[in-house]
Design a protein around this motif. Structure first.
Motif, PDB file in Angstrom:
ATOM      1  N   SER A 317       0.805  -1.219   0.000  1.00  0.00           N
ATOM      2  CA  SER A 317       0.000   0.000   0.000  1.00  0.00           C
ATOM      3  C   SER A 317       0.838   1.270   0.000  1.00  0.00           C
ATOM      4  N   ARG A 318       2.094   1.178   0.486  1.00  0.00           N
ATOM      5  CA  ARG A 318       2.967   2.362   0.518  1.00  0.00           C
ATOM      6  C   ARG A 318       4.186   2.225  -0.397  1.00  0.00           C
ATOM      7  N   THR A 319       4.316   1.143  -1.072  1.00  0.00           N
ATOM      8  CA  THR A 319       5.475   0.947  -1.938  1.00  0.00           C
ATOM      9  C   THR A 319       5.373   1.870  -3.148  1.00  0.00           C
ATOM     10  N   GLY A 320       6.242   2.879  -3.180  1.00  0.00           N
ATOM     11  CA  GLY A 320       6.225   3.855  -4.262  1.00  0.00           C
ATOM     12  C   GLY A 320       5.478   5.122  -3.930  1.00  0.00           C
ATOM     13  N   ALA A 321       5.180   5.351  -2.644  1.00  0.00           N
ATOM     14  CA  ALA A 321       4.403   6.535  -2.257  1.00  0.00           C
ATOM     15  C   ALA A 321       5.131   7.838  -2.566  1.00  0.00           C
ATOM     16  N   LYS A 322       6.457   7.817  -2.553  1.00  0.00           N
ATOM     17  CA  LYS A 322       7.232   9.027  -2.837  1.00  0.00           C
ATOM     18  C   LYS A 322       7.467   9.235  -4.327  1.00  0.00           C
ATOM     19  N   SER A 323       7.058   8.296  -5.131  1.00  0.00           N
ATOM     20  CA  SER A 323       7.292   8.386  -6.571  1.00  0.00           C
ATOM     21  C   SER A 323       6.412   9.450  -7.211  1.00  0.00           C
ATOM     22  N   THR A 324       6.975  10.162  -8.176  1.00  0.00           N
ATOM     23  CA  THR A 324       6.202  11.143  -8.931  1.00  0.00           C
ATOM     24  C   THR A 324       5.084  10.464  -9.718  1.00  0.00           C
ATOM     25  N   VAL A 325       5.330   9.225 -10.113  1.00  0.00           N
ATOM     26  CA  VAL A 325       4.313   8.480 -10.858  1.00  0.00           C
ATOM     27  C   VAL A 325       3.053   8.307 -10.018  1.00  0.00           C
ATOM     28  N   PHE A 326       3.220   8.036  -8.726  1.00  0.00           N
ATOM     29  CA  PHE A 326       2.072   7.829  -7.839  1.00  0.00           C
ATOM     30  C   PHE A 326       1.200   9.072  -7.777  1.00  0.00           C
ATOM     31  N   TYR A 327       1.820  10.220  -7.518  1.00  0.00           N
ATOM     32  CA  TYR A 327       1.037  11.462  -7.392  1.00  0.00           C
ATOM     33  C   TYR A 327       0.378  11.852  -8.711  1.00  0.00           C
ATOM     34  N   THR A 328       1.136  11.876  -9.785  1.00  0.00           N
ATOM     35  CA  THR A 328       0.578  12.323 -11.071  1.00  0.00           C
ATOM     36  C   THR A 328      -0.493  11.356 -11.583  1.00  0.00           C
ATOM     37  N   ALA A 329      -0.309  10.049 -11.314  1.00  0.00           N
ATOM     38  CA  ALA A 329      -1.314   9.080 -11.746  1.00  0.00           C
ATOM     39  C   ALA A 329      -2.618   9.283 -10.981  1.00  0.00           C
ATOM     40  N   TYR A 330      -2.511   9.594  -9.677  1.00  0.00           N
ATOM     41  CA  TYR A 330      -3.741   9.850  -8.912  1.00  0.00           C
ATOM     42  C   TYR A 330      -4.484  11.053  -9.492  1.00  0.00           C
ATOM     43  N   VAL A 331      -3.752  12.132  -9.760  1.00  0.00           N
ATOM     44  CA  VAL A 331      -4.380  13.339 -10.319  1.00  0.00           C
ATOM     45  C   VAL A 331      -5.012  13.039 -11.672  1.00  0.00           C
ATOM     46  N   TYR A 332      -4.291  12.288 -12.504  1.00  0.00           N
ATOM     47  CA  TYR A 332      -4.792  11.961 -13.844  1.00  0.00           C
ATOM     48  C   TYR A 332      -6.084  11.147 -13.770  1.00  0.00           C
ATOM     49  N   PHE A 333      -6.091  10.104 -12.946  1.00  0.00           N
ATOM     50  CA  PHE A 333      -7.269   9.226 -12.874  1.00  0.00           C
ATOM     51  C   PHE A 333      -8.439   9.918 -12.176  1.00  0.00           C
ATOM     52  N   GLU A 334      -8.154  10.827 -11.262  1.00  0.00           N
ATOM     53  CA  GLU A 334      -9.239  11.574 -10.618  1.00  0.00           C
ATOM     54  C   GLU A 334      -9.909  12.509 -11.624  1.00  0.00           C
ATOM     55  N   LYS A 335      -9.105  13.161 -12.461  1.00  0.00           N
ATOM     56  CA  LYS A 335      -9.681  14.008 -13.506  1.00  0.00           C
ATOM     57  C   LYS A 335     -10.450  13.171 -14.523  1.00  0.00           C
ATOM     58  N   LEU A 336      -9.903  12.017 -14.847  1.00  0.00           N
ATOM     59  CA  LEU A 336     -10.570  11.142 -15.809  1.00  0.00           C
ATOM     60  C   LEU A 336     -11.906  10.645 -15.255  1.00  0.00           C
ATOM     61  N   ARG A 337     -11.945  10.350 -13.965  1.00  0.00           N
ATOM     62  CA  ARG A 337     -13.195   9.911 -13.329  1.00  0.00           C
ATOM     63  C   ARG A 337     -14.258  11.006 -13.397  1.00  0.00           C
ATOM     64  N   ILE A 338     -13.840  12.227 -13.124  1.00  0.00           N
ATOM     65  CA  ILE A 338     -14.771  13.356 -13.162  1.00  0.00           C
ATOM     66  C   ILE A 338     -15.262  13.593 -14.586  1.00  0.00           C
ATOM     67  N   ALA A 339     -14.347  13.525 -15.568  1.00  0.00           N
ATOM     68  CA  ALA A 339     -14.720  13.757 -16.964  1.00  0.00           C
ATOM     69  C   ALA A 339     -15.691  12.697 -17.469  1.00  0.00           C
ATOM     70  N   GLN A 340     -15.535  11.461 -17.008  1.00  0.00           N
ATOM     71  CA  GLN A 340     -16.402  10.374 -17.437  1.00  0.00           C
ATOM     72  C   GLN A 340     -17.677  10.266 -16.612  1.00  0.00           C
ATOM     73  N   GLY A 341     -17.759  11.076 -15.559  1.00  0.00           N
ATOM     74  CA  GLY A 341     -18.961  11.077 -14.736  1.00  0.00           C
ATOM     75  C   GLY A 341     -19.151   9.829 -13.911  1.00  0.00           C
ATOM     76  N   LYS A 342     -18.063   9.170 -13.534  1.00  0.00           N
ATOM     77  CA  LYS A 342     -18.157   7.941 -12.762  1.00  0.00           C
ATOM     78  C   LYS A 342     -18.183   8.250 -11.261  1.00  0.00           C
ATOM     79  N   PRO A 343     -18.892   7.447 -10.465  1.00  0.00           N
ATOM     80  CA  PRO A 343     -18.928   7.677  -9.011  1.00  0.00           C
ATOM     81  C   PRO A 343     -17.646   7.206  -8.344  1.00  0.00           C
ATOM     82  N   LYS A 344     -17.471   7.612  -7.092  1.00  0.00           N
ATOM     83  CA  LYS A 344     -16.307   7.164  -6.324  1.00  0.00           C
ATOM     84  C   LYS A 344     -16.475   5.697  -5.941  1.00  0.00           C
TER      85      LYS A 344
END
Length: 392
Positions: A317-344
């Motif tokens: 659950s924490r392996t890679g938490a400091k990676s830039t990939v982790f943060y940017t991927a979260y932001v990307y998928f959160e925006k994608l979820r909002i754009a597609q109108g999907k629930p949490k």
């Protein structure tokens, strides 16, 4: 000395013997076909029209013989004919006829290959080939390095061709050995693992049988285009890279300083990345560029594919938490979820309940962070990234 010269006397006439004209040999006449056999052969190779007529006339004796032409496909010459020399015009016509025969045959072969559905192609690739190719027959061959084998195995999993459980059953390995081999680094990392040897034999079997690893993304993209073309204006249900929504107009709190609150664990982001990379037409290079675009104050020049691969190879659950990939991927998928109108998701809602009061998932601690506990207690990270202590 005189006896030696007499012994070598026969060589004095060597020039005359070399210059002698070789005996002439008559050119072989082309083998004639009976009409019934020729008609049957032309049906097999699929030759039609004027090309069929020219070939038929030639090999039934109604046309002067032509020089033998070299082709790469099934031609009448390969069936035992030996044409002799003739005029330039007849050479051109027969070369065209042979090319037409080859093209028709290869075209039929390509159509037969593409007629299989993606599911059937995957099933054919995964089937047991021990009755066709002996896996022990490759023992004397030089094996590629571990990085190459590891990459090909990961390609199986990334494309959804096989699951890890299926691969373990097919190669006779256990899940722990497979996980350890995939986590290893370098060309020699995992060279003593049974996964390395057994996995390579399994892949080599398919090469020897002439089976190529199915290109899932390419096939899905072709099927999506075909479905879109035949839908008469209706939308296709298959998502492709071109059909992904534009997320450039979506804004998240804290995005300006690259400090968006994260409510996903590393394992959850890894699942989303693996599923997203199966999108037809989407490459890892393009996905890395999409991730880098989420940074507003970047401290790096780009996100490399190796960074993405290293993050995906982690577990925890924490392996890679400091990676830039982790943060940017979260932001990307959160925006994608909002754009597609999907629930949490349920996991997302649980993460918000746990981490909302703490300002989001803590990205300052990862699997490499040392924690101090009492000598009688141990500690581990749970599925939500919380530190849990337990008595020893």
């Amino acid at each position: 000395m005189e006896s030696k010269r007499q012994a070598r006397k026969p060589l004095d006439d060597a020039t005359n013997r070399v210059n002698q004209t070789p005996a002439r040999t008559e050119a072989k006449k082309p083998v004639r076909w009976d009409k019934a056999s020729l008609e049957q052969y032309l049906d097999v190779v699929g030759l039609k029209g004027s090309a069929r007529k020219r070939v038929f006339n030639y090999y039934t004796g109604n046309m002067p013989p032509a020089p033998r032409t070299s082709t790469t496909g099934p031609t009448l010459e390969s069936a035992g004919t030996q044409p002799a020399n003739t005029t330039k015009a007849s050479t051109t016509s027969n070369a065209k006829a042979a090319k037409a025969a080859t093209g028709a045959s290869s075209s039929r072969k390509r159509k037969a290959e593409t007629s299989l559905s993606l599911e059937d192609e995957i099933a054919a690739y995964k089937r047991n080939l021990d009755d066709i190719v002996d896996p022990d027959s490759f023992d004397d061959e030089i094996m590629p390095n571990c990085t190459t084998v590891r990459g090909r195995i990961n390609k199986l999993f990334d494309g959804g061709i096989m699951t890890k459980a299926e691969f373990c059953r097919a190669t006779g390995c256990n899940s722990n050995s497979l996980s350890n081999f995939l986590k290893a680094k370098g060309p020699m990392g995992g060279c003593n693992s049974s996964v390395y040897a057994n996995g390579w034999r399994w892949l080599r079997q398919r090469e020897a049988a002439g089976l190529k690893m199915p290109d899932v993304k390419k096939r899905q993209l072709q099927e999506a285009k075909a479905a879109g073309a035949g839908a008469s204006g209706s939308k296709s249900s298959i998502t492709t890279a071109a059909s992904l929504p534009d997320i450039s107009g979506i804004h998240l709190n804290g995005e300006e300083a690259d400090s968006v609150s994260v409510y996903d664990t590393c394992d959850e982001i890894r699942k989303k990345i693996n599923a997203h990379l199966k999108t037809p037409g989407l490459t890892q290079a393009q996905f890395c560029r999409d991730l880098y675009a989420q940074l507003n104050a970047p401290t790096i020049k780009s996100i490399q594919s190796k960074q993405l691969a290293d993050f995906r190879a982690g577990k925890g659950s924490r392996t890679g938490a400091k990676s830039t990939v982790f943060y940017t991927a979260y932001v990307y998928f959160e925006k994608l979820r909002i754009a597609q109108g999907k629930p949490k998701s349920k996991h997302r809602e649980t993460m918000e309940e746990i981490w909302m009061s703490r300002g989001g998932f803590d990205r300052d601690m990862d699997h490499r962070t040392y924690c101090i506990t009492s000598s009688d207690k141990g500690m581990y990270w749970d599925q939500y990234g919380l530190s849990i202590t337990y008595p020893l």
